[in-house]
Design a protein around this motif. Structure first.
Motif, short mmCIF file in Angstrom:
data_model
loop_
_atom_site.label_atom_id
_atom_site.label_comp_id
_atom_site.label_asym_id
_atom_site.label_seq_id
_atom_site.Cartn_x
_atom_site.Cartn_y
_atom_site.Cartn_z
N ARG A 130 9.73 -1.19 -1.22
CA ARG A 130 8.67 -2.19 -1.33
C ARG A 130 7.57 -1.90 -0.32
O ARG A 130 7.85 -1.49 0.81
N THR A 131 6.34 -2.12 -0.77
CA THR A 131 5.20 -1.92 0.11
C THR A 131 4.22 -3.08 -0.09
O THR A 131 4.36 -3.88 -1.02
N ARG A 132 3.25 -3.16 0.82
CA ARG A 132 2.19 -4.15 0.71
C ARG A 132 0.85 -3.43 0.59
O ARG A 132 0.64 -2.39 1.21
N LEU A 133 -0.04 -4.02 -0.19
CA LEU A 133 -1.35 -3.45 -0.42
C LEU A 133 -2.40 -4.52 -0.19
O LEU A 133 -2.32 -5.61 -0.76
N ALA A 134 -3.38 -4.25 0.66
CA ALA A 134 -4.47 -5.20 0.90
C ALA A 134 -5.50 -5.07 -0.21
O ALA A 134 -5.76 -3.98 -0.72
N ALA A 135 -6.09 -6.19 -0.64
CA ALA A 135 -7.03 -6.18 -1.76
C ALA A 135 -8.15 -7.19 -1.52
O ALA A 135 -7.93 -8.26 -0.94
#
Length: 486
Positions: free
Chosen positions: A160-165
């Protein structure tokens, strides 16, 4: 038709996407990829996250189904412009593709084209499992708008990863949320236990293994929209080859007079033709119709053989007895789909309590009162959520409402991307021409008279609500029609 839809006096200011804070599009289906094409045309850095391993992964699960819409209504203009220099050959605009055709001849080339640009990064095997504001849950109101989104992603290997948007367009569709057999919106008692005997969707009766599953069997079909019509036509063809095949059609409404659509009056000609064929299949085939049947229980049939099942319905009153259908070998459920908003629970949504569609759009698409085939031109103004920079688009924007068309979604994302880019004039200008369908989505009644009897918007040509996947399916040109998807 060109018009300007309702707008707020001051449209919200969405942060301009950058390489560090891109526009994130959830879903690489026809609407998600169209959004990516529009984003590319405006030079917006974009990441497309697709849970499947290919473009149109959900569509490939109904690849055998032929669409109601012709090719001319299934290709986004911005996408066609992007594809043109690649050597892509546009299909015959008057042809009617299957789902498989749509992916092979349009969506797969489009995915490759957008991914080859500098602006768009298309990532397969990336399932979005959560969206939030950076470091804030839904209860924290202060400074939300100035913070980027955090998109939580689960990858094919389980990591799992996080992505800023800067902004998020949810074009994830509804395919993964089929409605259950149970008449109250939850699985019927025994539905999960007997899942190996239940199929949700339209089987490919042209497939020999699939045909063998149903040939010579007693099949219960639950649902009364276009998808059910396709199943009835397919089983009718199968019964001609295997005379022992019989069908019990379970309809929640009190009658079927309005269940076959507009026939020759339907300007979606393929849908009208499907209704005619389905009506003939019921009239001439081994089909028994049981109306006012809302399934409550699925259990082994004590009077049957070879492990047959018995289906019971909710009674008309709590104390009364319901109807029973026994001796069932297989069950096909085609009762529509519902959107999944669970991974949006940490952002602010404004959804209609009945349809699960954006509240500003619900009145324009509700089958109880919108006019036949009419959808008011709409774009970002109807689809934006209270969480600035978040939009629902495509099939998911219709929630539980029926009859979504691909070209509606193309216009939605054109407007949304324009607003994200800061072009509010283009976002407010919506150009949308939809065919008069000749049928209604339904009367909005639960257990009362039929739409035709109640004087609904289409009188004798009204049809019960059905969720039509991206323009809707038409009958296949074969002895065992593949049918539609609903």
């Amino acid at each position: 038709m060109s018009t300007t839809g309702p707008t707020t006096a001051t449209p919200p200011s969405v942060p301009t996407p950058t390489a560090e804070l891109p526009l994130v599009i959830v879903g690489a289906g026809p609407i998600g990829l169209a959004a990516a094409a529009h984003a590319r045309s405006r030079g917006l850095p974009t990441v497309v996250l697709e849970a499947g391993d290919s473009a149109g992964a959900s569509i490939l699960e109904w690849a055998h189904v032929r669409l109601f819409s012709a090719w001319s209504e299934l290709v986004d203009p911005a996408a066609a412009k992007l594809l043109a220099p690649t050597g892509w050959v546009a299909p015959d605009p008057q042809g009617y593709p299957t789902g498989g055709d749509w992916v092979e001849r349009y969506l797969a080339p489009l995915a490759a084209a957008v991914n080859a640009t500098d602006e768009v990064d298309l990532r397969f095997g990336s399932r979005v499992i959560g969206v939030a504001r950076f470091g804030r849950d839904r209860l924290v109101a202060a400074d939300r708008e100035r913070l980027p989104f955090t998109v939580h992603v689960e990858h094919a290997d389980g990591s799992r990863t996080r992505l800023a948007a800067a902004a998020v367009i949810d074009a994830s569709g509804t395919w993964t949320g089929p409605n259950p057999l149970g008449g109250d919106g939850y699985p019927a008692a025994g539905e999960v236990a007997h899942a190996d005997r239940i199929d949700y969707g339209i089987p490919d009766f042209a497939d020999l293994e699939v045909a063998a599953r149903y040939a010579g069997k007693h099949v219960a079909v639950a649902g009364a929209g276009a998808s059910a019509q396709n199943v009835l036509v397919g089983l009718g063809g199968l019964a001609k080859q295997h005379p022992g095949t019989r069908v019990t059609w379970l309809v929640r409404r009190p009658g079927t007079d309005d269940a076959f659509g507009g026939g020759d009056n339907d300007q979606l000609a393929e849908r009208g033709a499907l209704g005619v064929r389905a009506k003939d299949a019921v009239a001439t085939g081994p089909v028994s119709v049981v109306t006012s049947f809302r399934t409550s229980d699925v259990s082994p049939d004590p009077d049957g053989t070879s492990g047959q099942l018995r289906l019971a319905s909710f009674p008309d009153t709590v104390s009364g007895g319901g109807k029973v259908v026994g001796g069932v070998d297989e069950i096909i459920v085609v009762t529509g789909f519902a959107p999944d908003h669970t991974w949006l629970r940490q952002v602010q949504l404004d959804l209609d309590a009945e349809l699960d569609a954006p509240a500003q759009l619900a009145g324009e698409i509700h089958p109880a009162w919108h006019s036949c085939g009419s959808v008011s031109p709409h774009g970002a103004d109807r689809l934006r959520q209270p969480e600035t920079g978040l939009y629902l688009a495509g099939m998911k924007s219709y929630g539980r409402a029926p009859s979504f068309l691909a070209m509606t979604g193309f216009e939605q994302v054109r407007s949304i991307v324009a607003e994200i880019a800061g072009d509010h004039e283009a976002a407010a200008r919506v150009e949308l021409v939809l065919p008069e369908t000749g049928v209604c989505g339904g009367s909005g009644l639960f257990d009362g008279e039929s739409t035709a009897e109640s004087g609904g918007c289409c009188g004798q040509t009204a049809a019960e609500p059905d969720l039509i996947i991206i323009g809707g399916p038409a009958p296949a040109r074969s002895a065992a029609p593949a049918g539609g998807c609903g």
